[in-house]
Design a protein around this motif. Structure first.
Motif, PDB file in Angstrom:
ATOM      1  N   LEU A 221       0.826  -1.207   0.000  1.00  0.00           N
ATOM      2  CA  LEU A 221       0.000   0.000   0.000  1.00  0.00           C
ATOM      3  C   LEU A 221       0.865   1.264   0.000  1.00  0.00           C
ATOM      4  O   LEU A 221       0.524   2.255  -0.649  1.00  0.00           O
ATOM      5  N   GLY A 222       1.983   1.228   0.718  1.00  0.00           N
ATOM      6  CA  GLY A 222       2.896   2.369   0.724  1.00  0.00           C
ATOM      7  C   GLY A 222       3.491   2.632  -0.648  1.00  0.00           C
ATOM      8  O   GLY A 222       3.579   3.780  -1.094  1.00  0.00           O
ATOM      9  N   LEU A 223       3.903   1.561  -1.321  1.00  0.00           N
ATOM     10  CA  LEU A 223       4.452   1.714  -2.678  1.00  0.00           C
ATOM     11  C   LEU A 223       3.378   2.192  -3.651  1.00  0.00           C
ATOM     12  O   LEU A 223       3.639   3.052  -4.497  1.00  0.00           O
ATOM     13  N   ALA A 224       2.178   1.645  -3.525  1.00  0.00           N
ATOM     14  CA  ALA A 224       1.085   2.075  -4.398  1.00  0.00           C
ATOM     15  C   ALA A 224       0.754   3.549  -4.163  1.00  0.00           C
ATOM     16  O   ALA A 224       0.488   4.298  -5.105  1.00  0.00           O
ATOM     17  N   SER A 225       0.797   3.974  -2.912  1.00  0.00           N
ATOM     18  CA  SER A 225       0.530   5.372  -2.592  1.00  0.00           C
ATOM     19  C   SER A 225       1.622   6.269  -3.161  1.00  0.00           C
ATOM     20  O   SER A 225       1.338   7.323  -3.726  1.00  0.00           O
ATOM     21  N   ALA A 226       2.875   5.845  -3.022  1.00  0.00           N
ATOM     22  CA  ALA A 226       3.989   6.632  -3.543  1.00  0.00           C
ATOM     23  C   ALA A 226       3.945   6.727  -5.069  1.00  0.00           C
ATOM     24  O   ALA A 226       4.347   7.732  -5.646  1.00  0.00           O
ATOM     25  N   ALA A 227       3.419   5.682  -5.715  1.00  0.00           N
ATOM     26  CA  ALA A 227       3.330   5.671  -7.168  1.00  0.00           C
ATOM     27  C   ALA A 227       2.097   6.408  -7.681  1.00  0.00           C
ATOM     28  O   ALA A 227       1.909   6.532  -8.892  1.00  0.00           O
ATOM     29  N   GLY A 228       1.264   6.883  -6.759  1.00  0.00           N
ATOM     30  CA  GLY A 228       0.068   7.616  -7.161  1.00  0.00           C
ATOM     31  C   GLY A 228      -1.076   6.733  -7.603  1.00  0.00           C
ATOM     32  O   GLY A 228      -1.993   7.185  -8.282  1.00  0.00           O
ATOM     33  N   LEU A 229      -1.037   5.464  -7.228  1.00  0.00           N
ATOM     34  CA  LEU A 229      -2.080   4.520  -7.637  1.00  0.00           C
ATOM     35  C   LEU A 229      -3.271   4.510  -6.687  1.00  0.00           C
ATOM     36  O   LEU A 229      -4.281   3.877  -6.983  1.00  0.00           O
ATOM     37  N   LEU A 230      -3.144   5.177  -5.555  1.00  0.00           N
ATOM     38  CA  LEU A 230      -4.223   5.229  -4.569  1.00  0.00           C
ATOM     39  C   LEU A 230      -4.783   6.643  -4.494  1.00  0.00           C
ATOM     40  O   LEU A 230      -4.088   7.613  -4.822  1.00  0.00           O
ATOM     41  N   PRO A 231      -6.009   6.773  -4.044  1.00  0.00           N
ATOM     42  CA  PRO A 231      -6.570   8.122  -3.868  1.00  0.00           C
ATOM     43  C   PRO A 231      -5.752   8.933  -2.866  1.00  0.00           C
ATOM     44  O   PRO A 231      -5.082   8.363  -1.980  1.00  0.00           O
ATOM     45  N   ALA A 232      -5.813  10.232  -2.978  1.00  0.00           N
ATOM     46  CA  ALA A 232      -5.039  11.113  -2.096  1.00  0.00           C
ATOM     47  C   ALA A 232      -5.387  10.891  -0.629  1.00  0.00           C
ATOM     48  O   ALA A 232      -4.534  11.037   0.245  1.00  0.00           O
ATOM     49  N   ALA A 233      -6.617  10.502  -0.348  1.00  0.00           N
ATOM     50  CA  ALA A 233      -7.034  10.261   1.036  1.00  0.00           C
ATOM     51  C   ALA A 233      -6.297   9.074   1.654  1.00  0.00           C
ATOM     52  O   ALA A 233      -6.267   8.927   2.868  1.00  0.00           O
ATOM     53  N   TRP A 234      -5.710   8.248   0.821  1.00  0.00           N
ATOM     54  CA  TRP A 234      -4.978   7.068   1.311  1.00  0.00           C
ATOM     55  C   TRP A 234      -3.467   7.295   1.342  1.00  0.00           C
ATOM     56  O   TRP A 234      -2.689   6.358   1.496  1.00  0.00           O
ATOM     57  N   SER A 235      -3.034   8.500   1.215  1.00  0.00           N
ATOM     58  CA  SER A 235      -1.601   8.793   1.170  1.00  0.00           C
ATOM     59  C   SER A 235      -0.891   8.491   2.490  1.00  0.00           C
ATOM     60  O   SER A 235       0.328   8.383   2.521  1.00  0.00           O
ATOM     61  N   PHE A 236      -1.652   8.325   3.570  1.00  0.00           N
ATOM     62  CA  PHE A 236      -1.044   7.992   4.863  1.00  0.00           C
ATOM     63  C   PHE A 236      -0.325   6.654   4.830  1.00  0.00           C
ATOM     64  O   PHE A 236       0.554   6.405   5.651  1.00  0.00           O
ATOM     65  N   TRP A 237      -0.669   5.776   3.889  1.00  0.00           N
ATOM     66  CA  TRP A 237       0.009   4.473   3.819  1.00  0.00           C
ATOM     67  C   TRP A 237       1.497   4.621   3.515  1.00  0.00           C
ATOM     68  O   TRP A 237       2.311   3.832   3.979  1.00  0.00           O
ATOM     69  N   LYS A 238       1.823   5.644   2.749  1.00  0.00           N
ATOM     70  CA  LYS A 238       3.235   5.898   2.437  1.00  0.00           C
ATOM     71  C   LYS A 238       3.993   6.215   3.725  1.00  0.00           C
ATOM     72  O   LYS A 238       5.080   5.686   3.969  1.00  0.00           O
ATOM     73  N   THR A 239       3.413   7.042   4.570  1.00  0.00           N
ATOM     74  CA  THR A 239       4.041   7.414   5.839  1.00  0.00           C
ATOM     75  C   THR A 239       4.150   6.204   6.765  1.00  0.00           C
ATOM     76  O   THR A 239       5.199   5.994   7.391  1.00  0.00           O
ATOM     77  N   ILE A 240       3.096   5.418   6.836  1.00  0.00           N
ATOM     78  CA  ILE A 240       3.124   4.234   7.698  1.00  0.00           C
ATOM     79  C   ILE A 240       4.207   3.264   7.244  1.00  0.00           C
ATOM     80  O   ILE A 240       4.941   2.706   8.065  1.00  0.00           O
ATOM     81  N   ALA A 241       4.335   3.065   5.933  1.00  0.00           N
ATOM     82  CA  ALA A 241       5.352   2.149   5.408  1.00  0.00           C
ATOM     83  C   ALA A 241       6.758   2.650   5.720  1.00  0.00           C
ATOM     84  O   ALA A 241       7.638   1.865   6.101  1.00  0.00           O
ATOM     85  N   VAL A 242       6.986   3.945   5.595  1.00  0.00           N
ATOM     86  CA  VAL A 242       8.309   4.512   5.896  1.00  0.00           C
ATOM     87  C   VAL A 242       8.619   4.371   7.385  1.00  0.00           C
ATOM     88  O   VAL A 242       9.743   4.010   7.763  1.00  0.00           O
ATOM     89  N   VAL A 243       7.652   4.632   8.235  1.00  0.00           N
ATOM     90  CA  VAL A 243       7.859   4.494   9.685  1.00  0.00           C
ATOM     91  C   VAL A 243       8.142   3.035  10.040  1.00  0.00           C
ATOM     92  O   VAL A 243       9.055   2.738  10.818  1.00  0.00           O
ATOM     93  N   LEU A 244       7.392   2.115   9.455  1.00  0.00           N
ATOM     94  CA  LEU A 244       7.611   0.691   9.716  1.00  0.00           C
ATOM     95  C   LEU A 244       9.010   0.266   9.275  1.00  0.00           C
ATOM     96  O   LEU A 244       9.709  -0.443  10.006  1.00  0.00           O
ATOM     97  N   LEU A 245       9.425   0.734   8.116  1.00  0.00           N
ATOM     98  CA  LEU A 245      10.767   0.412   7.626  1.00  0.00           C
ATOM     99  C   LEU A 245      11.840   1.002   8.540  1.00  0.00           C
ATOM    100  O   LEU A 245      12.845   0.342   8.829  1.00  0.00           O
TER     101      LEU A 245
END
Length: 84
Positions: free
Chosen positions: A14-38
């Motif tokens: 989901l983080g990669l999909a968000s970073a690639a712009g494949l998810l709606p803007a409202a789901w952009s928090f997944w990018k942050t969660i993935a970075v924090v988890l990493l």
């Protein structure tokens, strides 16, 4: 444990999909969660390195598995040492 590993992979996907712009803007928090988890898993590599290097496979594979799954990878390695 397998469910938790699937959840980790799901967060990264989901983080990669968000970073690639494949998810709606409202789901952009997944990018942050993935970075924090990493980042948390990177800290685990540093702090728990003595257990990470006990993996039977290559050290590189163990490092990647720890970055992906964190304690789900190194905790069994630590428990194996305690049982021995």
């Amino acid at each position: 444990m397998a469910l938790l590993k699937l959840l980790c992979i799901g967060v990264y996907v989901l983080g990669l999909a968000s970073a690639a712009g494949l998810l709606p803007a409202a789901w952009s928090f997944w990018k942050t969660i993935a970075v924090v988890l990493l980042a948390v898993h990177l800290l685990e590599v540093i702090v728990m390195y003595k257990y990470v290097k006990r993996y039977r496979g290559s050290l590189g594979a163990s490092l990647v598995l720890t970055l992906l799954f964190g304690f789900l990878h190194w905790k069994p390695l630590m428990q194996a040492k305690e049982r021995a």
